[in-house]
Scaffold this motif. Structure first.
Motif, PDB file in Angstrom:
ATOM      1  N   PHE A  65       7.329  72.506 -11.827  1.00  0.00           N
ATOM      2  CA  PHE A  65       6.802  71.232 -11.031  1.00  0.00           C
ATOM      3  C   PHE A  65       7.823  71.776  -9.956  1.00  0.00           C
ATOM      4  CE2 PHE A  65       6.200  68.743 -15.068  1.00  0.00           C
ATOM      5  CZ  PHE A  65       4.750  69.412 -14.554  1.00  0.00           C
ATOM      6  N   GLY A  66       7.906  73.057  -9.558  1.00  0.00           N
ATOM      7  CA  GLY A  66       8.351  73.650  -8.037  1.00  0.00           C
ATOM      8  C   GLY A  66      10.223  73.691  -8.188  1.00  0.00           C
ATOM      9  N   VAL A  67      10.743  72.758  -9.565  1.00  0.00           N
ATOM     10  CA  VAL A  67      12.363  73.340  -9.189  1.00  0.00           C
ATOM     11  C   VAL A  67      12.555  74.096  -9.730  1.00  0.00           C
ATOM     12  CG1 VAL A  67      13.921  71.945 -10.473  1.00  0.00           C
ATOM     13  CG2 VAL A  67      11.867  70.619  -9.520  1.00  0.00           C
ATOM     14  N   ARG A  68      13.448  75.265  -9.436  1.00  0.00           N
ATOM     15  CA  ARG A  68      14.126  76.763  -9.579  1.00  0.00           C
ATOM     16  C   ARG A  68      15.563  76.339 -10.347  1.00  0.00           C
ATOM     17  NH1 ARG A  68      18.484  77.784  -7.250  1.00  0.00           N
ATOM     18  NH2 ARG A  68      19.338  78.293  -8.758  1.00  0.00           N
ATOM     19  N   PHE A  69      15.210  75.979 -11.649  1.00  0.00           N
ATOM     20  CA  PHE A  69      16.214  76.628 -13.071  1.00  0.00           C
ATOM     21  C   PHE A  69      16.765  77.934 -13.586  1.00  0.00           C
ATOM     22  CE2 PHE A  69      14.076  72.827 -14.306  1.00  0.00           C
ATOM     23  CZ  PHE A  69      14.608  71.998 -14.549  1.00  0.00           C
ATOM     24  N   ASP A  70      17.760  78.824 -13.183  1.00  0.00           N
ATOM     25  CA  ASP A  70      18.102  79.350 -13.769  1.00  0.00           C
ATOM     26  C   ASP A  70      18.511  79.479 -14.734  1.00  0.00           C
ATOM     27  OD1 ASP A  70      19.770  80.802 -11.098  1.00  0.00           O
ATOM     28  OD2 ASP A  70      21.011  78.963 -10.846  1.00  0.00           O
ATOM     29  N   ASN A  71      18.069  80.929 -15.616  1.00  0.00           N
ATOM     30  CA  ASN A  71      17.863  80.687 -16.788  1.00  0.00           C
ATOM     31  C   ASN A  71      18.377  81.256 -17.762  1.00  0.00           C
ATOM     32  OD1 ASN A  71      16.135  81.152 -19.209  1.00  0.00           O
ATOM     33  ND2 ASN A  71      15.089  83.137 -18.859  1.00  0.00           N
ATOM     34  N   VAL A  72      20.216  80.518 -16.861  1.00  0.00           N
ATOM     35  CA  VAL A  72      20.766  81.146 -18.350  1.00  0.00           C
ATOM     36  C   VAL A  72      21.351  80.555 -19.922  1.00  0.00           C
ATOM     37  CG1 VAL A  72      22.237  81.668 -16.306  1.00  0.00           C
ATOM     38  CG2 VAL A  72      22.254  79.776 -16.470  1.00  0.00           C
ATOM     39  N   ASP A  73      22.246  80.865 -19.921  1.00  0.00           N
ATOM     40  CA  ASP A  73      22.517  80.233 -21.271  1.00  0.00           C
ATOM     41  C   ASP A  73      24.447  80.070 -20.879  1.00  0.00           C
ATOM     42  OD1 ASP A  73      24.334  82.012 -22.197  1.00  0.00           O
ATOM     43  OD2 ASP A  73      23.469  83.149 -23.066  1.00  0.00           O
ATOM     44  N   LYS A 118      13.920  67.688  -3.710  1.00  0.00           N
ATOM     45  CA  LYS A 118      13.526  69.078  -4.766  1.00  0.00           C
ATOM     46  C   LYS A 118      14.009  70.998  -3.864  1.00  0.00           C
ATOM     47  CE  LYS A 118       9.201  70.028  -6.215  1.00  0.00           C
ATOM     48  NZ  LYS A 118       7.482  69.929  -6.195  1.00  0.00           N
ATOM     49  N   VAL A 119      13.574  70.483  -2.454  1.00  0.00           N
ATOM     50  CA  VAL A 119      14.091  71.015  -1.540  1.00  0.00           C
ATOM     51  C   VAL A 119      15.285  71.300  -1.962  1.00  0.00           C
ATOM     52  CG1 VAL A 119      14.647  71.886   1.071  1.00  0.00           C
ATOM     53  CG2 VAL A 119      12.411  71.482  -0.234  1.00  0.00           C
ATOM     54  N   ILE A 120      16.621  70.717  -1.686  1.00  0.00           N
ATOM     55  CA  ILE A 120      17.635  69.999  -2.086  1.00  0.00           C
ATOM     56  C   ILE A 120      18.840  71.207  -3.161  1.00  0.00           C
ATOM     57  CG2 ILE A 120      19.974  69.026  -2.369  1.00  0.00           C
ATOM     58  CD1 ILE A 120      19.016  66.948  -0.527  1.00  0.00           C
ATOM     59  N   LEU A 121      17.493  70.638  -4.555  1.00  0.00           N
ATOM     60  CA  LEU A 121      17.834  71.431  -5.800  1.00  0.00           C
ATOM     61  C   LEU A 121      17.815  72.670  -5.507  1.00  0.00           C
ATOM     62  CD1 LEU A 121      16.506  68.689  -8.002  1.00  0.00           C
ATOM     63  CD2 LEU A 121      18.528  68.792  -7.759  1.00  0.00           C
ATOM     64  N   ASN A 122      16.946  72.624  -5.331  1.00  0.00           N
ATOM     65  CA  ASN A 122      16.545  74.786  -4.989  1.00  0.00           C
ATOM     66  C   ASN A 122      17.481  75.707  -4.181  1.00  0.00           C
ATOM     67  OD1 ASN A 122      14.254  74.309  -6.729  1.00  0.00           O
ATOM     68  ND2 ASN A 122      12.239  74.164  -5.135  1.00  0.00           N
ATOM     69  N   GLU A 123      17.708  75.064  -3.413  1.00  0.00           N
ATOM     70  CA  GLU A 123      19.215  75.417  -2.855  1.00  0.00           C
ATOM     71  C   GLU A 123      20.352  74.936  -3.181  1.00  0.00           C
ATOM     72  OE1 GLU A 123      19.466  74.134   1.354  1.00  0.00           O
ATOM     73  OE2 GLU A 123      17.163  74.452   2.149  1.00  0.00           O
ATOM     74  N   GLY A 124      20.679  74.845  -4.879  1.00  0.00           N
ATOM     75  CA  GLY A 124      21.738  74.531  -5.771  1.00  0.00           C
ATOM     76  C   GLY A 124      22.013  75.710  -6.190  1.00  0.00           C
ATOM     77  N   ASP A 125      23.282  76.673  -5.366  1.00  0.00           N
ATOM     78  CA  ASP A 125      23.968  78.261  -6.374  1.00  0.00           C
ATOM     79  C   ASP A 125      24.104  78.175  -7.765  1.00  0.00           C
ATOM     80  OD1 ASP A 125      24.826  78.741  -3.406  1.00  0.00           O
ATOM     81  OD2 ASP A 125      26.207  77.457  -3.417  1.00  0.00           O
ATOM     82  N   LEU A 126      23.715  77.044  -8.634  1.00  0.00           N
ATOM     83  CA  LEU A 126      23.509  77.624  -9.856  1.00  0.00           C
ATOM     84  C   LEU A 126      22.788  76.263 -10.335  1.00  0.00           C
ATOM     85  CD1 LEU A 126      23.838  78.694 -12.527  1.00  0.00           C
ATOM     86  CD2 LEU A 126      26.225  77.649 -12.714  1.00  0.00           C
ATOM     87  N   VAL A 127      21.771  76.394 -11.140  1.00  0.00           N
ATOM     88  CA  VAL A 127      21.210  75.092 -11.191  1.00  0.00           C
ATOM     89  C   VAL A 127      20.019  75.435 -12.751  1.00  0.00           C
ATOM     90  CG1 VAL A 127      18.961  73.489 -10.427  1.00  0.00           C
ATOM     91  CG2 VAL A 127      19.604  74.800  -9.000  1.00  0.00           C
TER      92      VAL A 127
END
Ligand code: UDP
Length: 249
Positions: free
Chosen positions: A13-21, A59-68
């Motif tokens: 839903f437009g929120v970016r998640f880094d695909n990390v374990d 949403k913009v704030i979350l997406n500007e996170g360096d690690l999400v």
């Protein structure tokens, strides 16, 4: 190339998640500790994604996170249902634990900001019992007068913590970090929600059985029935996941 890109991060839903374990999230954090600019870490769960849907600025704030990182079984389920390839759930509180272990080994400093009065102090006491080598250089509760805002920033910058943990709940903590990130002296700022309450002992983390079966949210409703209205965002999120054809947008 496109495939590789989609593997590095996904959108729900437009929120970016880094695909990390968890290991990769930790490695990214270690990388952040070597950089000069403050890096931000956010840990959205379904409740936070629902808030971001309603609040595009958030949403913009979350997406500007360096690690999400994906904190919440609902996010992982959404990825499974839509074949987005998210590797695993990375609970913020577990990454925080790894960060504290690192600080203990490397003699780094932390600042605890948020929670009810005395929660940060109590959390600091328990953190220091477990990690006596790290330094808690500052503490501030999260129920301060707006006029104190600048004083808090000054205090943080005077104490120069390597890591600033901000526990003001979402979206307040992410908004605070985002709004102040250029002004903060430090390596990493992370939104940690109720984690200081867990460290303080005022809230218990769910037993391993609930964590492993993806029922941590259920345990929290039983323990804190006042959260039941908030928890309704989880079924709402899942229904939205099931009814939406392309959940990336
Ligand atoms: N909190 C705060 N100031 C506020 C609102 C909340 O310090 O104005 C704190 C609250 O006391 C709690 C934390 O923010 O320690 C996060 O609470 P929440 O239950 O929202 O986080 P979650 O448990 O979902 O991570």
């Amino acid at each position: 190339m496109a495939l590789e890109k989609s593997m590095q991060n996904i959108k729900i839903f437009g929120v970016r998640f880094d695909n990390v374990d968890k290991d990769e999230a930790y490695k990214r954090f270690i990388g952040f500790m070597e950089e000069s600019r403050l890096k931000t870490i956010y840990t959205p769960n379904p409740e936070i994604v629902m808030k971001a849907i309603e609040n595009p600025a958030f949403k913009v704030i979350l997406n500007e996170g360096d690690l999400v990182i994906p904190d919440g079984i609902g996010v992982v389920l959404a990825s499974k249902i839509h074949h987005l390839g998210l590797r695993e759930r990375v609970p913020g509180i577990e990454l925080m634990e790894l960060m504290l272990e690192y600080c203990n080994r490397a003699g780094k400093s932390i600042y605890l900001f948020g929670g009810k009065p005395n929660v940060a102090e109590s959390a600091a006491k328990h953190i220091l019992e477990k990690y006596p080598n790290l330094k808690v250089v500052g503490m501030q509760d999260g129920y301060y007068d707006k006029t104190k805002e600048l004083k808090i920033l000054d205090d943080i910058n005077e104490k120069k913590p390597d890591i600033l943990f901000v526990a003001l709940g979402a979206p307040k903590q992410e908004t605070w970090i985002h709004g102040h990130k250029k002004l903060i002296n430090g390596s990493v700022a992370m939104g940690v929600g109720g984690a200081l309450d867990v460290w303080a002992g005022t809230v218990k983390r769910a037993p391993v059985f609930f964590q492993k079966t993806g029922l941590e949210w259920f345990y929290r409703v039983i323990k804190q029935p006042t959260r039941v209205m908030r928890m309704l965002s989880l079924p709402k999120f899942m229904i939205k996941v099931l009814l939406t054809r392309h959940i990336e947008d």
